[in-house]
Scaffold this motif. Structure first.
Motif, PDB file in Angstrom:
ATOM      1  N   ALA A 125      45.669  36.092  49.800  1.00 27.15           N
ATOM      2  CA  ALA A 125      45.016  37.099  50.439  1.00 27.15           C
ATOM      3  C   ALA A 125      43.823  37.767  50.010  1.00 27.15           C
ATOM      4  O   ALA A 125      42.627  38.171  50.680  1.00 27.15           O
ATOM      5  CB  ALA A 125      45.734  37.971  50.200  1.00 27.15           C
ATOM      6  N   TYR A 126      43.118  37.234  48.447  1.00 22.35           N
ATOM      7  CA  TYR A 126      41.884  37.772  48.120  1.00 22.35           C
ATOM      8  C   TYR A 126      40.930  36.472  47.822  1.00 22.35           C
ATOM      9  O   TYR A 126      39.757  35.830  47.527  1.00 22.35           O
ATOM     10  CB  TYR A 126      41.762  38.251  46.813  1.00 22.35           C
ATOM     11  CG  TYR A 126      42.538  39.526  46.896  1.00 22.35           C
ATOM     12  CD1 TYR A 126      41.261  40.052  46.653  1.00 22.35           C
ATOM     13  CD2 TYR A 126      43.703  39.859  46.273  1.00 22.35           C
ATOM     14  CE1 TYR A 126      41.652  41.549  47.371  1.00 22.35           C
ATOM     15  CE2 TYR A 126      44.237  41.140  46.454  1.00 22.35           C
ATOM     16  CZ  TYR A 126      43.225  41.990  46.923  1.00 22.35           C
ATOM     17  OH  TYR A 126      43.925  42.817  47.113  1.00 22.35           O
ATOM     18  N   LEU A 127      41.481  35.361  49.449  1.00 27.24           N
ATOM     19  CA  LEU A 127      40.422  33.951  49.029  1.00 27.24           C
ATOM     20  C   LEU A 127      39.087  34.123  48.973  1.00 27.24           C
ATOM     21  O   LEU A 127      38.372  33.312  48.498  1.00 27.24           O
ATOM     22  CB  LEU A 127      41.244  33.555  49.840  1.00 27.24           C
ATOM     23  CG  LEU A 127      40.767  31.715  49.679  1.00 27.24           C
ATOM     24  CD1 LEU A 127      42.246  30.872  48.324  1.00 27.24           C
ATOM     25  CD2 LEU A 127      41.994  30.823  50.865  1.00 27.24           C
ATOM     26  N   GLY A 128      38.459  35.366  49.668  1.00 25.74           N
ATOM     27  CA  GLY A 128      37.386  35.196  50.673  1.00 25.74           C
ATOM     28  C   GLY A 128      36.458  35.569  49.300  1.00 25.74           C
ATOM     29  O   GLY A 128      35.327  35.528  48.844  1.00 25.74           O
ATOM     30  N   VAL A 129      37.350  36.708  47.967  1.00 29.63           N
ATOM     31  CA  VAL A 129      36.648  36.513  46.810  1.00 29.63           C
ATOM     32  C   VAL A 129      36.265  36.206  46.488  1.00 29.63           C
ATOM     33  O   VAL A 129      35.390  35.976  44.853  1.00 29.63           O
ATOM     34  CB  VAL A 129      37.600  38.468  46.533  1.00 29.63           C
ATOM     35  CG1 VAL A 129      37.234  38.304  45.149  1.00 29.63           C
ATOM     36  CG2 VAL A 129      37.756  39.712  47.674  1.00 29.63           C
ATOM     37  N   LEU A 130      37.623  35.078  45.579  1.00 30.95           N
ATOM     38  CA  LEU A 130      38.073  34.607  44.636  1.00 30.95           C
ATOM     39  C   LEU A 130      36.566  32.819  45.381  1.00 30.95           C
ATOM     40  O   LEU A 130      36.040  32.291  44.537  1.00 30.95           O
ATOM     41  CB  LEU A 130      38.903  33.488  44.959  1.00 30.95           C
ATOM     42  CG  LEU A 130      40.449  34.232  44.521  1.00 30.95           C
ATOM     43  CD1 LEU A 130      41.320  33.493  44.207  1.00 30.95           C
ATOM     44  CD2 LEU A 130      39.873  34.260  43.100  1.00 30.95           C
ATOM     45  N   GLY A 131      36.128  32.726  46.663  1.00 34.39           N
ATOM     46  CA  GLY A 131      35.799  31.895  46.642  1.00 34.39           C
ATOM     47  C   GLY A 131      34.011  32.074  46.749  1.00 34.39           C
ATOM     48  O   GLY A 131      32.775  31.666  46.329  1.00 34.39           O
ATOM     49  N   PRO A 142      54.536  36.040  45.098  1.00 33.56           N
ATOM     50  CA  PRO A 142      54.018  37.229  45.201  1.00 33.56           C
ATOM     51  C   PRO A 142      52.172  37.239  44.701  1.00 33.56           C
ATOM     52  O   PRO A 142      51.556  37.468  45.116  1.00 33.56           O
ATOM     53  CB  PRO A 142      54.198  38.413  45.081  1.00 33.56           C
ATOM     54  CG  PRO A 142      56.387  38.517  44.675  1.00 33.56           C
ATOM     55  CD  PRO A 142      55.999  37.244  44.573  1.00 33.56           C
ATOM     56  N   ALA A 143      52.300  36.283  43.392  1.00 38.47           N
ATOM     57  CA  ALA A 143      51.357  35.691  43.397  1.00 38.47           C
ATOM     58  C   ALA A 143      50.510  34.636  44.038  1.00 38.47           C
ATOM     59  O   ALA A 143      49.450  34.810  44.010  1.00 38.47           O
ATOM     60  CB  ALA A 143      51.691  34.885  41.922  1.00 38.47           C
ATOM     61  N   GLY A 144      50.595  33.720  44.987  1.00 34.75           N
ATOM     62  CA  GLY A 144      50.577  32.710  45.858  1.00 34.75           C
ATOM     63  C   GLY A 144      49.949  33.961  46.907  1.00 34.75           C
ATOM     64  O   GLY A 144      48.433  33.501  47.244  1.00 34.75           O
TER      65      GLY A 144
END
Length: 125
Positions: free
Chosen positions: A75-81, A68-70
């Protein structure tokens, strides 16, 4: 295995109930884990107790709990970027603060308990 899982879920439920009744800021499963720890320390179950077998079975598949963490990271790769700099600063900063607190705690406990450190010269002990 079912009996052991019932014990684990029961202690999680106990933790949830206590946390909600007392309006604590600790998550219920964490409180339940504390209750289970105290229970196991007081009761000292045999090595083949159902709760210990269930816990060992779950620990063998612990890597599944990271799925689930992965998925959340993907899922939030855009926010992290978009916000990578504050995230990296927060992660490195919290790591440094944690490292300093552990070091200060260790030194404080050594002074409190009077235990000599390994890095001291032999004549200074």
């Amino acid at each position: 295995m079912i009996k052991g899982l019932t014990w684990l879920i029961g202690f999680q439920l106990l933790g949830e109930v206590v946390v909600r009744l007392l309006d604590l800021t600790v998550p219920g499963p964490v409180a339940g884990m504390l209750f289970l720890f105290v229970f196991l320390r007081l009761r000292k179950p045999a090595a083949d107790a159902p709760v210990l077998r269930a816990g060992s079975g779950l620990l063998r598949h612990l890597q599944l709990f990271f799925i689930p963490a992965g998925v959340g990271v993907v899922a939030y790769l855009g926010v992290l970027g978009d916000d990578w700099l504050p995230i990296v600063v927060a992660m490195v900063g919290s790591w440094l603060v944690g490292l300093a607190v552990v070091g200060w705690t260790a030194v404080g406990l050594e002074r409190l308990l009077g235990e000599p450190r390994d890095d001291q010269p032999v004549g200074a002990r």
